[in-house]
Design a protein around this motif. Structure first.
Motif, PDB file in Angstrom:
ATOM      1  N   UNK A   1       0.798  -1.215   0.000  1.00  0.00           N
ATOM      2  CA  UNK A   1       0.000   0.000   0.000  1.00  0.00           C
ATOM      3  C   UNK A   1       0.836   1.273   0.000  1.00  0.00           C
ATOM      4  N   UNK A   2       0.261   2.272  -0.647  1.00  0.00           N
ATOM      5  CA  UNK A   2       0.768   3.630  -0.585  1.00  0.00           C
ATOM      6  C   UNK A   2      -0.445   4.547  -0.742  1.00  0.00           C
ATOM      7  N   UNK A   3      -0.214   5.840  -0.765  1.00  0.00           N
ATOM      8  CA  UNK A   3      -1.320   6.771  -0.975  1.00  0.00           C
ATOM      9  C   UNK A   3      -1.732   6.829  -2.431  1.00  0.00           C
ATOM     10  N   UNK A   4      -0.863   6.344  -3.315  1.00  0.00           N
ATOM     11  CA  UNK A   4      -1.107   6.398  -4.754  1.00  0.00           C
ATOM     12  C   UNK A   4      -0.759   5.043  -5.362  1.00  0.00           C
ATOM     13  N   UNK A   5      -1.194   4.860  -6.616  1.00  0.00           N
ATOM     14  CA  UNK A   5      -0.893   3.601  -7.305  1.00  0.00           C
ATOM     15  C   UNK A   5       0.184   3.782  -8.374  1.00  0.00           C
ATOM     16  N   UNK A   6       0.834   4.933  -8.372  1.00  0.00           N
ATOM     17  CA  UNK A   6       1.949   5.187  -9.284  1.00  0.00           C
ATOM     18  C   UNK A   6       3.190   5.507  -8.456  1.00  0.00           C
ATOM     19  N   UNK A   7       4.359   5.248  -9.039  1.00  0.00           N
ATOM     20  CA  UNK A   7       5.611   5.488  -8.315  1.00  0.00           C
ATOM     21  C   UNK A   7       5.911   6.982  -8.303  1.00  0.00           C
ATOM     22  N   UNK A   8       6.071   7.513  -7.107  1.00  0.00           N
ATOM     23  CA  UNK A   8       6.386   8.928  -6.932  1.00  0.00           C
ATOM     24  C   UNK A   8       7.569   9.019  -5.978  1.00  0.00           C
ATOM     25  N   UNK A   9       8.729   9.458  -6.458  1.00  0.00           N
ATOM     26  CA  UNK A   9       9.919   9.519  -5.593  1.00  0.00           C
ATOM     27  C   UNK A   9       9.721  10.348  -4.332  1.00  0.00           C
ATOM     28  N   UNK A  10       8.736  11.255  -4.342  1.00  0.00           N
ATOM     29  CA  UNK A  10       8.497  12.073  -3.154  1.00  0.00           C
ATOM     30  C   UNK A  10       7.651  11.339  -2.113  1.00  0.00           C
ATOM     31  N   UNK A  11       7.139  10.173  -2.478  1.00  0.00           N
ATOM     32  CA  UNK A  11       6.382   9.345  -1.531  1.00  0.00           C
ATOM     33  C   UNK A  11       7.161   8.046  -1.346  1.00  0.00           C
ATOM     34  N   UNK A  12       7.995   7.951  -0.316  1.00  0.00           N
ATOM     35  CA  UNK A  12       8.876   6.785  -0.167  1.00  0.00           C
ATOM     36  C   UNK A  12       8.133   5.448  -0.175  1.00  0.00           C
ATOM     37  N   UNK A  13       6.919   5.410   0.376  1.00  0.00           N
ATOM     38  CA  UNK A  13       6.195   4.135   0.389  1.00  0.00           C
ATOM     39  C   UNK A  13       5.904   3.634  -1.013  1.00  0.00           C
TER      40      UNK A  13
ATOM     41  N   UNK B   1       4.294 -15.999  -3.287  1.00  0.00           N
ATOM     42  CA  UNK B   1       3.089 -15.209  -3.518  1.00  0.00           C
ATOM     43  C   UNK B   1       3.268 -14.254  -4.676  1.00  0.00           C
ATOM     44  N   UNK B   2       2.179 -13.589  -5.045  1.00  0.00           N
ATOM     45  CA  UNK B   2       2.189 -12.547  -6.062  1.00  0.00           C
ATOM     46  C   UNK B   2       2.196 -11.204  -5.346  1.00  0.00           C
ATOM     47  N   UNK B   3       3.181 -10.374  -5.653  1.00  0.00           N
ATOM     48  CA  UNK B   3       3.351  -9.095  -4.965  1.00  0.00           C
ATOM     49  C   UNK B   3       3.209  -7.970  -5.981  1.00  0.00           C
ATOM     50  N   UNK B   4       2.379  -6.974  -5.666  1.00  0.00           N
ATOM     51  CA  UNK B   4       2.217  -5.841  -6.571  1.00  0.00           C
ATOM     52  C   UNK B   4       2.074  -4.564  -5.753  1.00  0.00           C
ATOM     53  N   UNK B   5       2.656  -3.505  -6.261  1.00  0.00           N
ATOM     54  CA  UNK B   5       2.549  -2.210  -5.631  1.00  0.00           C
ATOM     55  C   UNK B   5       3.370  -1.198  -6.403  1.00  0.00           C
ATOM     56  N   UNK B   6       3.137   0.084  -6.150  1.00  0.00           N
ATOM     57  CA  UNK B   6       2.234   0.585  -5.121  1.00  0.00           C
ATOM     58  C   UNK B   6       0.764   0.467  -5.528  1.00  0.00           C
ATOM     59  N   UNK B   7      -0.077   0.222  -4.529  1.00  0.00           N
ATOM     60  CA  UNK B   7      -1.517   0.223  -4.703  1.00  0.00           C
ATOM     61  C   UNK B   7      -2.141   1.077  -3.610  1.00  0.00           C
ATOM     62  N   UNK B   8      -3.077   1.925  -3.991  1.00  0.00           N
ATOM     63  CA  UNK B   8      -3.873   2.625  -2.992  1.00  0.00           C
ATOM     64  C   UNK B   8      -4.880   1.635  -2.412  1.00  0.00           C
ATOM     65  N   UNK B   9      -5.404   1.953  -1.247  1.00  0.00           N
ATOM     66  CA  UNK B   9      -6.292   1.019  -0.546  1.00  0.00           C
ATOM     67  C   UNK B   9      -7.474   0.608  -1.407  1.00  0.00           C
ATOM     68  N   UNK B  10      -8.079   1.577  -2.128  1.00  0.00           N
ATOM     69  CA  UNK B  10      -9.277   1.238  -2.888  1.00  0.00           C
ATOM     70  C   UNK B  10      -8.983   0.237  -3.988  1.00  0.00           C
ATOM     71  N   UNK B  11      -7.930   0.483  -4.764  1.00  0.00           N
ATOM     72  CA  UNK B  11      -7.677  -0.436  -5.870  1.00  0.00           C
ATOM     73  C   UNK B  11      -6.905  -1.688  -5.460  1.00  0.00           C
TER      74      UNK B  11
END
Length: 469
Positions: free
Chosen positions: A334-346, A365-375
């Motif tokens: 999880x992160x706040x966004x579903x795209x990679x943003x260098x200003x958001x370390x998560x 397992x299958x690992x994917x991210x970043x994903x926001x909570x909704x998606x």
């Protein structure tokens, strides 16, 4: 505010069409079972309706057919429409998780004001036609417009995942568990309840007089239960770790002491319980609105985990999910966004974890991210954002960026979504069961069951029947 307008009789012409898309869920089928009285087990996810040993979760045919009425009542002709008749031919079956598209097309306007429409329901993934038929309706004669109508939401409140968990653990020999300082009724009562259910065999470690007082308050007997005396909580934690290292117990359970006191003993360098990975915490959540258990990590131990710690957090959670019967767990980082943003370390950590899993540095397992909570948890939200992923919308494990976020997610699920949560610490030689004073009996039992299943799989004690589940 969106305004929805109907299409009165004078506006309708042969060839007019409308459609709606709907993803069907297991909970839809439970709502239908309650509303219709049709309790056929073929449609209920945890039941085997045909004796083949597998639950079917087949969508009730009339539920699928009812999707047509949504198009008629909402769009074409829309508000004011009343059914005269509807024929159905059911060609294929839908299952939970299928995305369905229902369509209507005007074929005839009759002199008496009735309108005839061809009706179909298809599956979007392969285009299969599930239902076809003909509807005859009385169309509205007055042009009407409405704001979006909001009807009360429904939550199917059942903890079926924990119920299934209890059935699975029933076939496993009781896990000998050192209970650390069970010196008040809640902590002692949880351990005794798990003993009565055959999940654990407790060894009570703490002050004998306080444990006896708690048992008396519960009206329980301690006959036949081993009790190891400790003068204080630090000694109780140390003795419990010694019991594990001596091979006399396969799990630890937190009683009436601070988590820090318990973990301090488990993490001691000489004769502790370190096993090569960071200790990490996992909540196994039974969320009534989800068709699968949801694991949330880390919500209790690692405050601001760096990337190597997050690797252990993810791997520990995957290993636990496999022990719970999820063959290839889907991990949403999880992160706040579903795209990679260098200003958001998560978001960058999430992308790195996803790539590390692709390269085999995280496995199982299958690992994917970043994903926001909704998606991460809602398939419709993922598709709206255009995310193509085997994990998005289907995540079974949520990896929070830090302890604050993980703890908030778990407590929101508990107090707002009416979930139950089982808490365990992984990464040690044995599972460590963490329960809260606010936990009810179901959560305490589930925590013990989760730990017992995980230990049984790692030690090879898991029977073939239980492992298959």
């Amino acid at each position: 505010m969106k305004i929805t307008e109907n299409h009165p009789l004078e506006e309708l012409s042969p060839g007019d069409e409308a459609e709606l898309v709907r993803i069907c869920t297991e909970d839809d089928f439970y709502v239908f079972a309650n509303a219709s009285g049709n309790h056929n087990p073929m449609h209920l996810a945890e039941h085997d309706g045909d004796g083949d040993g597998e639950p079917e979760a087949v969508a009730p045919a009339m539920w699928v057919g009812s999707l047509i009425s949504a198009v008629l009542g909402n769009i074409l002709p829309g508000a004011g429409t009343l059914y005269r008749s509807q024929s159905f031919e059911f060609l294929e079956r839908a299952h939970a998780g299928d995305e369905l598209i229902s369509k209507v097309r005007v074929t005839e306007k009759r002199d008496n004001g009735d309108v005839v429409l061809d009706t179909t329901v298809s599956r979007t993934s392969d285009g299969a036609l599930l239902v076809r038929g003909t509807a005859v309706v009385t169309a509205p004669t007055v042009k009407l417009g409405f704001d979006d109508l909001h009807v009360p939401g429904l939550v199917v409140q059942r903890h079926r995942h924990f119920e299934a968990l209890m059935e699975t653990v029933d076939g496993i020999p009781a896990t000998v568990t050192a209970i650390v300082a069970p010196e008040e009724p809640n902590s002692l009562g949880g351990a005794l309840l798990a003993r009565d259910k055959g999940i654990i065999e407790p060894i009570l470690v703490g002050a004998p007089d306080k444990i006896a007082e708690a048992a008396a308050e519960l009206g329980e007997s301690l006959a036949g239960i081993e009790l190891v005396e400790a003068q204080d909580h630090a000694q109780a934690a140390a003795l419990s770790v010694d019991i594990v290292n001596a091979g006399r117990a396969q799990a630890l359970m937190k009683g009436h002491l601070h988590t820090d006191d318990l973990l301090r003993a488990a993490l001691r360098k000489p004769n502790g319980l370190r096993a090569g990975r960071r200790f990490t915490h996992v909540f196994v959540m039974d969320v009534p609105s989800l068709p699968h258990p949801l694991l949330v990590t880390d919500a209790a131990i690692n405050i601001a985990p760096d990337l190597p710690t997050k690797v252990d957090i993810v791997q520990n959670a995957i290993d636990l999910a496999i022990s719970l019967g999820i063959d290839e767990p889907k991990v949403g980082v999880l992160s706040a966004v579903e795209t990679v943003n260098p200003q958001i370390p998560s978001s960058t950590d999430a992308a790195l974890l996803s790539k590390m899993a692709e390269r085999g540095q995280i496995h199982g397992g299958l690992v994917d991210g970043p994903l926001a909570m909704d998606n991460a948890v809602d398939l419709a939200a993922a598709r709206t954002k255009g995310i193509t992923s085997q994990v998005a919308g289907r995540a079974q494990i949520l990896v929070a960026p830090n302890l604050d976020a993980g703890n908030m997610i778990a407590k929101q699920l508990t107090y707002i979504a009416k979930a139950e949560g089982a808490g365990v610490v992984l990464g040690a030689k044995v599972p460590i069961i963490l329960t809260s004073r606010a936990d009810g009996d179901e959560a305490r039992l589930a925590s013990c069951a989760v730990a017992a299943l995980h230990e049984a799989r790692l030690s090879g004690r898991l029977p073939a029947r239980a492992a298959a589940q």
